[in-house]
Design a protein around this motif. Structure first.
Motif, PDB file in Angstrom:
ATOM      1  N   THR A  42       0.843  -1.188   0.000  1.00 56.63           N
ATOM      2  CA  THR A  42       0.000   0.000   0.000  1.00 56.63           C
ATOM      3  C   THR A  42       0.881   1.242   0.000  1.00 56.63           C
ATOM      4  OG1 THR A  42      -0.052   0.143   2.407  1.00 56.63           O
ATOM      5  CG2 THR A  42      -1.779  -1.200   1.349  1.00 56.63           C
ATOM      6  N   LEU A  43       0.276   2.354  -0.303  1.00 61.80           N
ATOM      7  CA  LEU A  43       0.989   3.625  -0.264  1.00 61.80           C
ATOM      8  C   LEU A  43       1.531   3.877   1.145  1.00 61.80           C
ATOM      9  CD1 LEU A  43       1.745   6.109  -1.947  1.00 61.80           C
ATOM     10  CD2 LEU A  43      -0.369   7.174  -1.174  1.00 61.80           C
ATOM     11  N   HIS A  44       0.702   3.577   2.141  1.00 63.65           N
ATOM     12  CA  HIS A  44       1.122   3.760   3.535  1.00 63.65           C
ATOM     13  C   HIS A  44       2.311   2.851   3.871  1.00 63.65           C
ATOM     14  CE1 HIS A  44       0.810   4.617   7.795  1.00 63.65           C
ATOM     15  NE2 HIS A  44       0.746   3.314   8.038  1.00 63.65           N
ATOM     16  N   GLY A  45       2.295   1.623   3.376  1.00 66.10           N
ATOM     17  CA  GLY A  45       3.374   0.675   3.665  1.00 66.10           C
ATOM     18  C   GLY A  45       4.710   1.124   3.100  1.00 66.10           C
ATOM     19  N   VAL A  46       4.713   1.569   1.843  1.00 63.82           N
ATOM     20  CA  VAL A  46       5.985   2.009   1.256  1.00 63.82           C
ATOM     21  C   VAL A  46       6.440   3.339   1.858  1.00 63.82           C
ATOM     22  CG1 VAL A  46       5.678   0.707  -0.878  1.00 63.82           C
ATOM     23  CG2 VAL A  46       4.917   3.087  -0.781  1.00 63.82           C
ATOM     24  N   ARG A  47       5.491   4.163   2.271  1.00 65.89           N
ATOM     25  CA  ARG A  47       5.857   5.413   2.944  1.00 65.89           C
ATOM     26  C   ARG A  47       6.614   5.101   4.234  1.00 65.89           C
ATOM     27  NH1 ARG A  47       1.084   7.953   3.347  1.00 65.89           N
ATOM     28  NH2 ARG A  47       1.489   9.250   1.536  1.00 65.89           N
ATOM     29  N   ARG A  48       6.186   4.049   4.915  1.00 71.81           N
ATOM     30  CA  ARG A  48       6.862   3.662   6.162  1.00 71.81           C
ATOM     31  C   ARG A  48       8.287   3.185   5.890  1.00 71.81           C
ATOM     32  NH1 ARG A  48       3.538   0.007   9.868  1.00 71.81           N
ATOM     33  NH2 ARG A  48       4.955   0.883  11.398  1.00 71.81           N
ATOM     34  N   TRP A  49       8.531   2.555   4.737  1.00 69.31           N
ATOM     35  CA  TRP A  49       9.905   2.192   4.360  1.00 69.31           C
ATOM     36  C   TRP A  49      10.745   3.450   4.160  1.00 69.31           C
ATOM     37  CZ3 TRP A  49       8.809  -1.644  -0.236  1.00 69.31           C
ATOM     38  CH2 TRP A  49       8.327  -2.857   0.260  1.00 69.31           C
ATOM     39  N   GLY A  52      11.658   5.213   7.318  1.00 66.55           N
ATOM     40  CA  GLY A  52      12.462   4.454   8.272  1.00 66.55           C
ATOM     41  C   GLY A  52      11.669   3.910   9.437  1.00 66.55           C
ATOM     42  N   GLU A  53      10.382   3.714   9.250  1.00 64.95           N
ATOM     43  CA  GLU A  53       9.552   3.184  10.334  1.00 64.95           C
ATOM     44  C   GLU A  53       9.518   1.654  10.331  1.00 64.95           C
ATOM     45  OE1 GLU A  53       5.768   5.073   9.844  1.00 64.95           O
ATOM     46  OE2 GLU A  53       6.572   7.059  10.289  1.00 64.95           O
ATOM     47  N   THR A  54       9.658   1.053   9.150  1.00 63.42           N
ATOM     48  CA  THR A  54       9.659  -0.406   9.042  1.00 63.42           C
ATOM     49  C   THR A  54      10.679  -0.838   8.001  1.00 63.42           C
ATOM     50  OG1 THR A  54       7.949  -0.431   7.325  1.00 63.42           O
ATOM     51  CG2 THR A  54       7.198  -0.625   9.610  1.00 63.42           C
ATOM     52  N   LEU A  55      10.977  -2.129   8.015  1.00 60.16           N
ATOM     53  CA  LEU A  55      11.841  -2.744   7.014  1.00 60.16           C
ATOM     54  C   LEU A  55      11.006  -3.727   6.193  1.00 60.16           C
ATOM     55  CD1 LEU A  55      14.998  -3.564   9.164  1.00 60.16           C
ATOM     56  CD2 LEU A  55      14.793  -1.795   7.415  1.00 60.16           C
TER      57      LEU A  55
END
Length: 138
Positions: A42-49, A52-55
Motif C-alpha cells: 500500500t501507499l502507507h506501507g511504502v511510505r513507512r519504508w 524508516g519506520e519499518t523494514l
C-alpha cells in the motif's frame, strides 16, 4: 525509529535516485507493485519504508534489490561491511600460496581433537616468536 531502519530508508532513497526514480511513496508503490509477485504494498506501507519506520520482508527486499539493481545486503547494511570483507579476503588471497592452501585443506580434514592440537602448536610457536601474546588455557 531505530538507526538500522533510518539507514535503510536513506539507502533506499539513494538507490531510487541513482536508478532515476523520484524517492516518493507514490513512485515506490507503483514501481514496486509492478515487479513484485506477492501481495501488493500500500501507499502507507511504502511510505513507512521511506520514513524508516519499518523494514521490508526478505521477499520484498529481493524485489527492491532486483528493481534498483543494488545488492540486498547493500540496502540493508550499506556497502561498508561488504568492502571490509572483500578487503580481508583480498589480503588473505594475496598472502598465501598453493603450499599453504594445501596445508589448510589438510587441516580442515583433520578430526576436531587433532585440529585443536595443531592450533595449540601454532599458538605456542607464535608466542615463542613474539607474534602473539600467551592465551589462557581453554
Amino acid at each position: 525509529m531505530t538507526q538500522a531502519r533510518a539507514q535503510f530508508a536513506l539507502r533506499l532513497r539513494d538507490a531510487m535516485l541513482a536508478a532515476g526514480y523520484e524517492p516518493r511513496p507514490a513512485v515506490l508503490e507503483r514501481e514496486f507493485n509492478m515487479r513484485h509477485w506477492g501481495k501488493p504494498m500500500t501507499l502507507h506501507g511504502v511510505r513507512r519504508w521511506l520514513k524508516g519506520e519499518t523494514l521490508p520482508s526478505h521477499a520484498k527486499l529481493m524485489t527492491l534489490s532486483e528493481w534498483l539493481r543494488v545488492p540486498p545486503e547493500d540496502l540493508v547494511f550499506g556497502v561498508g561491511p561488504r568492502r571490509r570483507l572483500e578487503a580481508r579476503q583480498a589480503a588473505w588471497d594475496q598472502g598465501i600460496g598453493y603450499v599453504e592452501r594445501d596445508l589448510f585443506e589438510l587441516f580442515l580434514k583433520l578430526p576436531p581433537p587433532a585440529r585443536k592440537t595443531v592450533r595449540e602448536v601454532i599458538v605456542a610457536l607464535a608466542v615463542a616468536n613474539g607474534i602473539a601474546k600467551p592465551r589462557a588455557p581453554e
